[in-house]
Design a protein around this motif. Structure first.
Motif, PDB file in Angstrom:
ATOM      1  N   SER A  91       3.634   8.760  12.406  1.00 18.29           N
ATOM      2  CA  SER A  91       3.428  10.169  12.074  1.00 18.29           C
ATOM      3  C   SER A  91       4.591  10.714  11.273  1.00 18.29           C
ATOM      4  CB  SER A  91       3.295  10.998  13.357  1.00 18.29           C
ATOM      5  OG  SER A  91       2.216  10.553  14.137  1.00 18.29           O
ATOM      6  N   VAL A  92       4.275  11.577  10.303  1.00 13.28           N
ATOM      7  CA  VAL A  92       5.310  12.283   9.557  1.00 13.28           C
ATOM      8  C   VAL A  92       5.647  13.528  10.371  1.00 13.28           C
ATOM      9  CG1 VAL A  92       5.901  13.452   7.406  1.00 13.28           C
ATOM     10  CG2 VAL A  92       4.423  11.431   7.363  1.00 13.28           C
ATOM     11  N   LEU A  93       6.890  13.612  10.853  1.00 13.66           N
ATOM     12  CA  LEU A  93       7.310  14.734  11.689  1.00 13.66           C
ATOM     13  C   LEU A  93       7.944  15.854  10.889  1.00 13.66           C
ATOM     14  CD1 LEU A  93       8.868  12.721  14.648  1.00 13.66           C
ATOM     15  CD2 LEU A  93       6.529  13.579  14.410  1.00 13.66           C
ATOM     16  N   ALA A  94       8.723  15.496   9.862  1.00 18.11           N
ATOM     17  CA  ALA A  94       9.408  16.513   9.066  1.00 18.11           C
ATOM     18  C   ALA A  94       9.859  15.912   7.749  1.00 18.11           C
ATOM     19  CB  ALA A  94      10.624  17.060   9.819  1.00 18.11           C
ATOM     20  N   VAL A  95       9.992  16.778   6.747  1.00 17.89           N
ATOM     21  CA  VAL A  95      10.575  16.400   5.466  1.00 17.89           C
ATOM     22  C   VAL A  95      11.732  17.355   5.246  1.00 17.89           C
ATOM     23  CG1 VAL A  95      10.208  16.159   2.995  1.00 17.89           C
ATOM     24  CG2 VAL A  95       8.359  15.595   4.593  1.00 17.89           C
ATOM     25  N   GLU A  96      12.937  16.787   5.130  1.00 15.75           N
ATOM     26  CA  GLU A  96      14.151  17.583   4.964  1.00 15.75           C
ATOM     27  C   GLU A  96      14.864  17.120   3.698  1.00 15.75           C
ATOM     28  OE1 GLU A  96      15.972  16.460   8.619  1.00 15.75           O
ATOM     29  OE2 GLU A  96      14.582  17.643   9.829  1.00 15.75           O
ATOM     30  N   GLY A  97      14.620  17.796   2.589  1.00 19.45           N
ATOM     31  CA  GLY A  97      15.185  17.359   1.311  1.00 19.45           C
ATOM     32  C   GLY A  97      14.571  16.042   0.904  1.00 19.45           C
ATOM     33  N   GLU A  98      15.418  15.019   0.722  1.00 21.21           N
ATOM     34  CA  GLU A  98      14.938  13.690   0.340  1.00 21.21           C
ATOM     35  C   GLU A  98      14.712  12.784   1.546  1.00 21.21           C
ATOM     36  OE1 GLU A  98      17.274  11.849  -2.662  1.00 21.21           O
ATOM     37  OE2 GLU A  98      17.191  13.586  -3.993  1.00 21.21           O
ATOM     38  N   ARG A  99      14.878  13.315   2.745  1.00 21.75           N
ATOM     39  CA  ARG A  99      14.728  12.502   3.959  1.00 21.75           C
ATOM     40  C   ARG A  99      13.420  12.838   4.657  1.00 21.75           C
ATOM     41  NH1 ARG A  99      20.404  11.649   6.818  1.00 21.75           N
ATOM     42  NH2 ARG A  99      19.287   9.767   7.396  1.00 21.75           N
ATOM     43  N   VAL A 100      12.790  11.818   5.197  1.00 21.70           N
ATOM     44  CA  VAL A 100      11.540  11.989   5.936  1.00 21.70           C
ATOM     45  C   VAL A 100      11.777  11.542   7.366  1.00 21.70           C
ATOM     46  CG1 VAL A 100       9.128  11.279   6.095  1.00 21.70           C
ATOM     47  CG2 VAL A 100      10.191  11.562   3.847  1.00 21.70           C
ATOM     48  N   LYS A 101      11.397  12.367   8.323  1.00 17.41           N
ATOM     49  CA  LYS A 101      11.517  12.004   9.738  1.00 17.41           C
ATOM     50  C   LYS A 101      10.148  11.522  10.196  1.00 17.41           C
ATOM     51  CE  LYS A 101      13.982  14.547  12.470  1.00 17.41           C
ATOM     52  NZ  LYS A 101      14.439  15.653  13.363  1.00 17.41           N
ATOM     53  N   ILE A 102      10.103  10.292  10.719  1.00 16.75           N
ATOM     54  CA  ILE A 102       8.837   9.734  11.180  1.00 16.75           C
ATOM     55  C   ILE A 102       8.914   9.454  12.677  1.00 16.75           C
ATOM     56  CG2 ILE A 102       8.221   8.721   8.962  1.00 16.75           C
ATOM     57  CD1 ILE A 102       9.090   6.004  10.088  1.00 16.75           C
ATOM     58  N   GLY A 103       7.766   9.451  13.308  1.00 17.70           N
ATOM     59  CA  GLY A 103       7.646   9.073  14.706  1.00 17.70           C
ATOM     60  C   GLY A 103       6.714   7.885  14.789  1.00 17.70           C
ATOM     61  N   ILE A 104       7.039   6.931  15.666  1.00 16.26           N
ATOM     62  CA  ILE A 104       6.227   5.725  15.807  1.00 16.26           C
ATOM     63  C   ILE A 104       5.828   5.574  17.263  1.00 16.26           C
ATOM     64  CG2 ILE A 104       6.125   3.223  15.501  1.00 16.26           C
ATOM     65  CD1 ILE A 104       8.427   3.566  13.439  1.00 16.26           C
ATOM     66  N   LEU A 161       0.856  -1.179   0.000  1.00 16.43           N
ATOM     67  CA  LEU A 161       0.000   0.000   0.000  1.00 16.43           C
ATOM     68  C   LEU A 161       0.895   1.233   0.000  1.00 16.43           C
ATOM     69  CD1 LEU A 161      -2.766   1.401   0.377  1.00 16.43           C
ATOM     70  CD2 LEU A 161      -2.407   1.159   2.845  1.00 16.43           C
ATOM     71  N   VAL A 162       0.654   2.156  -0.905  1.00 10.84           N
ATOM     72  CA  VAL A 162       1.445   3.385  -0.981  1.00 10.84           C
ATOM     73  C   VAL A 162       0.521   4.550  -0.644  1.00 10.84           C
ATOM     74  CG1 VAL A 162       2.809   4.884  -2.473  1.00 10.84           C
ATOM     75  CG2 VAL A 162       2.945   2.395  -2.742  1.00 10.84           C
ATOM     76  N   LEU A 163       0.920   5.340   0.347  1.00 15.24           N
ATOM     77  CA  LEU A 163       0.125   6.486   0.782  1.00 15.24           C
ATOM     78  C   LEU A 163       0.967   7.744   0.736  1.00 15.24           C
ATOM     79  CD1 LEU A 163      -1.448   4.891   3.970  1.00 15.24           C
ATOM     80  CD2 LEU A 163      -2.559   5.207   1.780  1.00 15.24           C
ATOM     81  N   ARG A 164       0.331   8.856   0.532  1.00 17.86           N
ATOM     82  CA  ARG A 164       1.005  10.148   0.633  1.00 17.86           C
ATOM     83  C   ARG A 164       0.530  10.802   1.922  1.00 17.86           C
ATOM     84  NH1 ARG A 164       1.532  12.781  -5.283  1.00 17.86           N
ATOM     85  NH2 ARG A 164       1.822  10.826  -6.382  1.00 17.86           N
ATOM     86  N   ARG A 165       1.438  11.339   2.674  1.00 15.15           N
ATOM     87  CA  ARG A 165       1.129  12.025   3.920  1.00 15.15           C
ATOM     88  C   ARG A 165       1.904  13.322   3.963  1.00 15.15           C
ATOM     89  NH1 ARG A 165      -3.082  10.908   6.264  1.00 15.15           N
ATOM     90  NH2 ARG A 165      -3.463  11.108   4.071  1.00 15.15           N
ATOM     91  N   LYS A 166       1.333  14.323   4.569  1.00 10.69           N
ATOM     92  CA  LYS A 166       2.010  15.596   4.781  1.00 10.69           C
ATOM     93  C   LYS A 166       2.525  15.646   6.212  1.00 10.69           C
ATOM     94  CE  LYS A 166      -0.963  18.119   1.592  1.00 10.69           C
ATOM     95  NZ  LYS A 166      -1.952  19.195   1.465  1.00 10.69           N
ATOM     96  N   VAL A 167       3.412  16.593   6.487  1.00  8.74           N
ATOM     97  CA  VAL A 167       3.904  16.777   7.851  1.00  8.74           C
ATOM     98  C   VAL A 167       2.707  16.988   8.774  1.00  8.74           C
ATOM     99  CG1 VAL A 167       5.241  18.279   9.376  1.00  8.74           C
ATOM    100  CG2 VAL A 167       6.120  17.709   7.110  1.00  8.74           C
TER     101      VAL A 167
END
Length: 66
Positions: free
Chosen positions: A21-34, A2-8
């Motif tokens: 949760s998507v915490l931040a997007v920094e360039g090509e890196r995504v910071k997630i919280g679990i 399953l592919v989903l798009r999420r915003k910060v």
């Protein structure tokens, strides 16, 4: 898969108990919280690949995520 798009600030809930949760997007890196119950192990995939084949995810000690 399953592919989903999420915003910060947006989240995905798995099995009603695991929140990703998507915490931040920094360039090509995504910071997630679990957030998950203490009995759920959270392990980065690259660490699983470095463990010998005889081990399983269930045999690894849970990662402290609180």
């Amino acid at each position: 898969m399953l592919v989903l798009r999420r915003k910060v600030g947006e989240s995905i809930v798995l099995a009603g108990v695991i929140n990703i949760s998507v915490l931040a997007v920094e360039g090509e890196r995504v910071k997630i919280g679990i957030s998950a119950p203490p009995d759920v192990s959270i392990v980065r995939e690259e660490l699983l690949r470095s463990v010998p084949e005889t081990s399983s995810v269930q045999n690894t000690s849970p990662v402290q995520h609180r």
